[in-house]
Design an enzyme around this catalytic site. Structure first.
Site, PDB file in Angstrom:
ATOM      1  N   GLU A  73     -18.167  40.318 -42.715  1.00 66.34           N
ATOM      2  CA  GLU A  73     -19.977  39.854 -43.235  1.00 66.34           C
ATOM      3  C   GLU A  73     -19.465  38.359 -42.180  1.00 66.34           C
ATOM      4  O   GLU A  73     -18.637  38.715 -41.935  1.00 66.34           O
ATOM      5  CB  GLU A  73     -19.588  38.586 -44.507  1.00 66.34           C
ATOM      6  CG  GLU A  73     -19.214  39.445 -45.824  1.00 66.34           C
ATOM      7  CD  GLU A  73     -19.762  38.521 -47.155  1.00 66.34           C
ATOM      8  OE1 GLU A  73     -19.817  37.770 -47.310  1.00 66.34           O
ATOM      9  OE2 GLU A  73     -18.737  39.837 -48.106  1.00 66.34           O
TER      10      GLU A  73
ATOM     11  N   ARG B 161     -11.131  35.047 -41.421  1.00 71.66           N
ATOM     12  CA  ARG B 161     -12.359  34.392 -41.079  1.00 71.66           C
ATOM     13  C   ARG B 161     -11.968  33.529 -39.657  1.00 71.66           C
ATOM     14  O   ARG B 161     -11.455  32.602 -40.135  1.00 71.66           O
ATOM     15  CB  ARG B 161     -12.400  32.969 -42.271  1.00 71.66           C
ATOM     16  CG  ARG B 161     -13.517  31.805 -42.173  1.00 71.66           C
ATOM     17  CD  ARG B 161     -14.791  31.979 -41.637  1.00 71.66           C
ATOM     18  NE  ARG B 161     -14.889  33.015 -42.751  1.00 71.66           N
ATOM     19  CZ  ARG B 161     -16.134  32.375 -43.944  1.00 71.66           C
ATOM     20  NH1 ARG B 161     -15.833  31.330 -44.102  1.00 71.66           N
ATOM     21  NH2 ARG B 161     -16.131  32.943 -45.000  1.00 71.66           N
TER      22      ARG B 161
ATOM     23  N   LYS C 123     -24.606  39.443 -46.161  1.00 67.36           N
ATOM     24  CA  LYS C 123     -23.251  40.905 -45.600  1.00 67.36           C
ATOM     25  C   LYS C 123     -24.318  41.238 -45.020  1.00 67.36           C
ATOM     26  O   LYS C 123     -23.977  42.654 -44.210  1.00 67.36           O
ATOM     27  CB  LYS C 123     -23.346  41.287 -46.791  1.00 67.36           C
ATOM     28  CG  LYS C 123     -22.431  40.140 -47.571  1.00 67.36           C
ATOM     29  CD  LYS C 123     -22.298  41.337 -48.992  1.00 67.36           C
ATOM     30  CE  LYS C 123     -21.368  40.175 -50.086  1.00 67.36           C
ATOM     31  NZ  LYS C 123     -21.688  38.419 -50.132  1.00 67.36           N
TER      32      LYS C 123
END
Length: 317
Positions: free
Chosen positions: A285, A214, A129
């Protein structure tokens, strides 16, 4: 193709407990085995140090495309990790003391010439993070703090926020605090462990309803499709582990711009396999520990991401 068959070890959580249909590590093992490489299996507890050398209780492994029996393990034997050419570090977070101890032990194997994927120094210095915070042009408004006043002020300014721990995975420990601030105090108290643990607050991104994407990078280059993880009804988390649905989509121009922003840092750290999490226009992230979603993209788009990763590894020998 590598000039020689490599010996590849994998450090992972128990292989008997993986989800056969979606486990990314299994795709990597199949790809390595199909190149004629030999596989060796270790759990984090199998790693140890003796006389300054990294050792492991390792077992020869065969991986199968069979949902009823996807692996076979030989008997365990103690051996120097330097007998291996490559070690995939695929232990899942949390990045706690147990995880970090395993990474430190793998660092001793690196000193003896073993390629660890991803490199141990990068794992130790790249909180998933916090790494993204190095690129303020790419992230939503965020704050990292354990102070009640700082976190309450952030909520007052942005109204709709997400609070989350710095070391979780799969959407665990994530709270959506709406503008009225219901339960804000108790959530801050719980996540910060009464003001002793740093957490992250980010402005809520309503684009999450279209998917938390993702994006997988191999040597800094993106797989051409990202997996949009779309939340189930009533959820604010797109993580597949939290019930989200995965849809493989072509990358957008904005996705490619974000990749170019982070690529130099990824290459500088020697990171071979990375997952960016993108919601709308923002990176939330940068996953470096054990990025997933390979199986879902492969199944929907006919890619061979495990094979691409093994090719990247083979280029180093």
């Amino acid at each position: 193709m590598s000039e020689r068959a490599l010996k590849l070890g994998v450090v992972m959580d128990p292989i008997a407990d993986i989800a056969y249909k979606k486990d990314t590590t299994l795709a990597m093992l199949w790809a390595a085995q199909e190149r004629g490489w030999s596989l060796y299996y270790l759990e984090p507890e199998d790693l140890y140090l003796e006389g300054g050398r990294a050792m492991g209780r390792m077992r020869a492994l065969e991986a199968y495309r069979d949902p009823e029996a996807w692996y076979r393990l030989d008997v365990s034997r103690a051996a120097p990790l330097a007998e291996l050419d490559v070690i995939l570090m695929r232990q899942d977070p949390p990045v706690d003391g147990h995880f970090l101890n395993a990474v430190h032990l793998l660092g001793f194997a690196e000193r003896e010439g073993v390629l660890v994927v991803n490199p141990t120094q990068a794992l130790l210095t790249s909180n998933e993070k916090l790494f993204a915070q190095q690129f303020p042009q790419c992230i939503p408004p965020s704050v990292v703090s354990c102070h009640d006043g700082v976190l309450r002020d952030f909520h007052a300014r942005h109204g709709d926020v997400i609070l989350k721990p710095l070391d979780g995975m799969g959407g665990s420990g994530i709270f959506h605090i709406t503008p009225e601030g219901r339960n804000l105090g108790s959530v801050i108290e719980q996540l910060t462990e009464r003001g002793t643990r740093q957490i992250m607050a980010q402005r809520y991104l309503p684009e999450i309803q279209a998917g938390d994407t993702r994006i997988l990078l191999i040597d800094g280059e993106p797989v051409p499709y990202g997996l949009a993880r779309i939340p189930s009804a009533g959820e604010t988390r797109g993580n597949l582990a939290a019930g989200g649905r995965g849809e493989a989509r072509e990358l957008t121009d904005r996705d490619h711009w974000l990749i170019e922003q982070v690529k130099p840092a990824i290459l500088e750290k020697g990171l071979i396999f990375v997952g960016l999490d993108v919601i709308g226009d923002y990176i939330t992230e940068i996953n470096v520990t054990s990025p997933t979603c390979v199986r879902e993209i492969d199944a929907q788009r006919g890619t061979d991401i495990g094979g691409q990763l093994m090719e990247a590894i083979a280029r180093r020998f």
